[in-house]
Design a protein around this motif. Structure first.
Motif, PDB file in Angstrom:
ATOM      1  N   THR A  25       0.790  -1.228   0.000  1.00 16.93           N
ATOM      2  CA  THR A  25       0.000   0.000   0.000  1.00 16.93           C
ATOM      3  C   THR A  25       0.825   1.282   0.000  1.00 16.93           C
ATOM      4  N   LEU A  26       2.142   1.182   0.219  1.00 17.92           N
ATOM      5  CA  LEU A  26       2.952   2.398   0.274  1.00 17.92           C
ATOM      6  C   LEU A  26       4.421   2.074   0.060  1.00 17.92           C
ATOM      7  N   VAL A  27       5.170   3.111  -0.242  1.00 15.91           N
ATOM      8  CA  VAL A  27       6.635   3.037  -0.286  1.00 15.91           C
ATOM      9  C   VAL A  27       7.137   4.086   0.699  1.00 15.91           C
ATOM     10  N   ARG A  56      -7.141  11.512  -1.948  1.00  8.93           N
ATOM     11  CA  ARG A  56      -7.642  10.535  -0.982  1.00  8.93           C
ATOM     12  C   ARG A  56      -6.496   9.677  -0.455  1.00  8.93           C
ATOM     13  N   ALA A  57      -5.623   9.228  -1.362  1.00  7.91           N
ATOM     14  CA  ALA A  57      -4.481   8.405  -0.957  1.00  7.91           C
ATOM     15  C   ALA A  57      -3.561   9.182  -0.010  1.00  7.91           C
ATOM     16  N   LYS A  58      -3.295  10.435  -0.320  1.00  6.77           N
ATOM     17  CA  LYS A  58      -2.422  11.234   0.546  1.00  6.77           C
ATOM     18  C   LYS A  58      -3.078  11.520   1.895  1.00  6.77           C
ATOM     19  N   ARG A  59      -4.391  11.750   1.917  1.00  8.22           N
ATOM     20  CA  ARG A  59      -5.096  11.950   3.194  1.00  8.22           C
ATOM     21  C   ARG A  59      -4.976  10.721   4.073  1.00  8.22           C
ATOM     22  N   SER A  86      -3.257   0.778  -4.342  1.00  9.02           N
ATOM     23  CA  SER A  86      -4.198   0.276  -3.347  1.00  9.02           C
ATOM     24  C   SER A  86      -4.296   1.149  -2.092  1.00  9.02           C
ATOM     25  N   THR A  87      -3.548   2.236  -2.020  1.00  5.94           N
ATOM     26  CA  THR A  87      -3.550   3.071  -0.817  1.00  5.94           C
ATOM     27  C   THR A  87      -4.935   3.643  -0.521  1.00  5.94           C
ATOM     28  N   GLY A  88      -5.636   4.070  -1.539  1.00  7.56           N
ATOM     29  CA  GLY A  88      -6.934   4.705  -1.331  1.00  7.56           C
ATOM     30  C   GLY A  88      -8.058   3.748  -1.025  1.00  7.56           C
ATOM     31  N   SER A  89      -7.884   2.457  -1.307  1.00  7.94           N
ATOM     32  CA  SER A  89      -9.006   1.526  -1.165  1.00  7.94           C
ATOM     33  C   SER A  89      -8.773   0.395  -0.164  1.00  7.94           C
ATOM     34  N   ALA A  94      -4.842  -2.380   7.521  1.00  8.56           N
ATOM     35  CA  ALA A  94      -3.786  -2.910   6.648  1.00  8.56           C
ATOM     36  C   ALA A  94      -2.782  -1.817   6.295  1.00  8.56           C
ATOM     37  N   LEU A  95      -3.274  -0.611   6.065  1.00  3.70           N
ATOM     38  CA  LEU A  95      -2.383   0.517   5.778  1.00  3.70           C
ATOM     39  C   LEU A  95      -1.492   0.815   6.979  1.00  3.70           C
TER      40      LEU A  95
END
Length: 112
Positions: A25-27, A56-59, A86-89, A94-95
């Motif tokens: 979900t992120l780097v 949305r992903a950054k929030r 997948s960060t936004g969803s 999990a994030l």
């Protein structure tokens, strides 16, 4: 203390000299600093989607970082969080787990 990375040169320095940890979900890019200030930067490329999807992903990244770093500060680092598709969803727990795992892999010790 949490500051913000604002200039492109700060992001580039973290990308070139910092340690990287990629998750679903992120780097995370983490660069140690000489002082105790922790600075955060967030980014999402156009591959993520339109402006609504990127924001949305950054929030979500900002919320996860705020929650995790409030409970487990990481003093003396510049941290860049890069959103993935997948960060936004993804489910928020999990994030959070991916952020914690990435911090551990990048060698960012929590403050004791």
């Amino acid at each position: 203390m949490l500051g913000r990375l604002k200039r492109r040169a700060e992001f580039v320095r973290a990308a070139k000299a910092g340690r990287k940890a990629a998750r679903d979900t992120l780097v995370l890019q983490a660069l140690p600093r000489t002082d105790d200030e922790t600075r955060l930067g967030f980014t999402a490329t156009k591959k993520i989607g339109n402006a609504v999807a990127r924001n949305r992903a950054k929030r979500r990244l900002r919320a996860a970082a705020r929650l995790h770093l409030t409970a487990h500060p990481a003093p003396g680092h510049d941290l860049v969080l890069i959103a993935r598709d997948s960060t936004g969803s993804c489910p928020f727990p999990a994030l959070m787990a991916d952020l914690q795992s990435a911090l551990r892999k990048a060698g960012v010790p929590p403050q004791r």
